[in-house]
Design a protein around this motif. Structure first.
Motif, PDB file in Angstrom:
ATOM      1  N   PHE A   1      35.648  42.438  36.361  1.00 25.34           N
ATOM      2  CA  PHE A   1      36.808  41.362  35.950  1.00 25.34           C
ATOM      3  C   PHE A   1      38.087  41.871  36.691  1.00 25.34           C
ATOM      4  O   PHE A   1      38.944  42.977  37.235  1.00 25.34           O
ATOM      5  CB  PHE A   1      36.582  40.893  34.887  1.00 25.34           C
ATOM      6  N   SER A   2      38.996  40.679  37.167  1.00 21.84           N
ATOM      7  CA  SER A   2      40.150  40.810  37.721  1.00 21.84           C
ATOM      8  C   SER A   2      41.163  39.941  36.715  1.00 21.84           C
ATOM      9  O   SER A   2      40.241  39.626  35.599  1.00 21.84           O
ATOM     10  CB  SER A   2      40.402  39.894  38.879  1.00 21.84           C
ATOM     11  N   SER A   3      42.310  40.278  37.269  1.00 23.93           N
ATOM     12  CA  SER A   3      43.429  39.707  36.516  1.00 23.93           C
ATOM     13  C   SER A   3      43.657  38.123  36.914  1.00 23.93           C
ATOM     14  O   SER A   3      44.533  37.244  36.636  1.00 23.93           O
ATOM     15  CB  SER A   3      44.573  39.712  35.997  1.00 23.93           C
ATOM     16  N   TYR A   4      42.922  37.074  38.044  1.00 24.38           N
ATOM     17  CA  TYR A   4      43.187  35.949  38.757  1.00 24.38           C
ATOM     18  C   TYR A   4      42.808  34.370  37.383  1.00 24.38           C
ATOM     19  O   TYR A   4      44.174  34.311  37.579  1.00 24.38           O
ATOM     20  CB  TYR A   4      42.161  35.804  39.704  1.00 24.38           C
TER      21      TYR A   4
ATOM     22  N   SER B   1      38.887  33.901  30.315  1.00 22.71           N
ATOM     23  CA  SER B   1      40.441  33.966  30.514  1.00 22.71           C
ATOM     24  C   SER B   1      41.496  33.139  30.620  1.00 22.71           C
ATOM     25  O   SER B   1      42.199  32.980  29.832  1.00 22.71           O
ATOM     26  CB  SER B   1      40.513  34.208  31.926  1.00 22.71           C
ATOM     27  N   LEU B   2      40.669  31.778  30.062  1.00 20.60           N
ATOM     28  CA  LEU B   2      41.338  30.678  29.737  1.00 20.60           C
ATOM     29  C   LEU B   2      41.170  29.965  28.562  1.00 20.60           C
ATOM     30  O   LEU B   2      41.838  28.776  27.773  1.00 20.60           O
ATOM     31  CB  LEU B   2      40.772  29.742  30.721  1.00 20.60           C
TER      32      LEU B   2
ATOM     33  N   PRO C   1      46.506  42.617  41.283  1.00 23.03           N
ATOM     34  CA  PRO C   1      47.705  41.241  41.730  1.00 23.03           C
ATOM     35  C   PRO C   1      46.952  39.854  42.373  1.00 23.03           C
ATOM     36  O   PRO C   1      45.493  40.398  42.593  1.00 23.03           O
ATOM     37  CB  PRO C   1      48.654  41.314  42.383  1.00 23.03           C
ATOM     38  N   LYS C   2      47.152  38.797  42.214  1.00 25.99           N
ATOM     39  CA  LYS C   2      45.959  37.440  42.796  1.00 25.99           C
ATOM     40  C   LYS C   2      46.186  38.567  43.769  1.00 25.99           C
ATOM     41  O   LYS C   2      44.627  37.094  44.856  1.00 25.99           O
ATOM     42  CB  LYS C   2      46.513  35.657  42.302  1.00 25.99           C
TER      43      LYS C   2
ATOM     44  N   THR D   1      46.108  32.669  35.834  1.00 23.53           N
ATOM     45  CA  THR D   1      45.963  31.336  35.721  1.00 23.53           C
ATOM     46  C   THR D   1      46.027  30.463  34.337  1.00 23.53           C
ATOM     47  O   THR D   1      46.822  29.696  34.498  1.00 23.53           O
ATOM     48  CB  THR D   1      44.627  30.503  36.148  1.00 23.53           C
ATOM     49  N   SER D   2      46.067  31.036  33.366  1.00 25.17           N
ATOM     50  CA  SER D   2      46.212  30.456  32.033  1.00 25.17           C
ATOM     51  C   SER D   2      48.037  31.131  32.233  1.00 25.17           C
ATOM     52  O   SER D   2      48.189  29.952  31.195  1.00 25.17           O
ATOM     53  CB  SER D   2      45.211  31.456  30.965  1.00 25.17           C
TER      54      SER D   2
END
Length: 260
Positions: free
Chosen positions: A125-128, A186-187, A71-72, A132-133
């Protein structure tokens, strides 16, 4: 038929329905495990879930996908709101696109994050940014929807999307090269899905501005001009302009010509 339509026709049956539900449940379980475990165990759980290429090569084959279940936030206060917003936006995107395209959007982000691990194999690397995307995609597709910040202040999604992007960019610029690469990776699914449409909108707005400028220029130029005194329908709107074989004249000059 577009390239995405062809992909969906061939691989649409492979799509995971309700993907957001799995992500939300996975993040909730991760939050509980990390929050209720001793510090050493919590750190170990995160190390096993965060994506590092060295972990993957060492046999932790779930790493390319498990990091999205982190989680963020690990705040008891904010985790509920974070997962609720993620569920709302992810479900809305799946309803808008269909399961296959939503799966593909998320999968592209994961693939590029994993690929960036080749450059920085020891970076966690995280899911943050990947989550966000999803937020940015929802804000782009539903810009006029309002979210009540702190249950009081209504703010449209388009402004929240810009704020989220600028905030993430500000954070990234203060970090190292590995985090910057993670941000881009990620984006990158956002311009892949929306880049062509954004360019069309920009060109369309440019054409509209050009047409409006041409119209304003045309309206500012006189339609009638007296060939004798130079009066125009703009400088003398009260005059009546007439056309003769020897040129257009205004009502003030017509008697003079007729006397001649």
């Amino acid at each position: 038929m577009s390239f995405l339509d062809k992909l969906e026709k061939r691989f649409g049956s492979w799509a995971i329905r309700g993907l957001t539900n799995y992500i939300v449940v996975g993040q909730a379980l991760t939050f509980l495990m990390v929050s209720l475990s001793p510090p050493e165990t919590a750190i170990r759980i995160l190390e096993l879930m965060e994506y590092r290429l060295v972990n993957f090569l060492g046999g932790y084959f779930w790493n390319p996908f498990s990091f999205i279940l982190i989680p963020k936030t690990f705040s008891f206060i904010w985790i509920f709101f974070s997962l609720m917003i993620l569920h709302m936006m992810g479900s809305a995107l799946e309803e808008h696109w269909g399961a296959f395209r939503y799966n593909l959007y998320v999968l592209l982000g994961i693939v590029f994050v994993v690929a960036s691990g080749v450059v920085f194999p020891y970076h966690a690397f995280s899911s943050y940014f990947l989550l966000t995307s999803i937020f940015l995609a929802f804000a782009y597709l539903h810009p006029e929807i309002e979210l009540n910040i702190f249950f009081v202040l209504p703010v449209k999604m388009k402004w929240l999307g810009w704020f989220t992007f600028v905030l993430a960019l500000f954070f990234v610029l203060r970090e190292g090269a590995a985090t910057r690469l993670e941000f881009v990776a990620s984006l990158i699914n956002f311009p892949i899905f929306f880049g062509a449409e954004i360019l069309r909108r920009i060109r369309s707005k440019k054409r509209v501005r050009t047409m409006k400028a041409a119209k304003r220029k045309q309206e500012s130029e006189p339609f009638h001009t007296c060939s004798l005194c130079g009066a125009t329908d703009i400088s003398h709107p009260e005059r009546d302009f007439r056309y003769r074989k020897d040129g257009g004249v205004c009502s003030e000059c017509v008697p003079l010509r007729e006397e001649d």
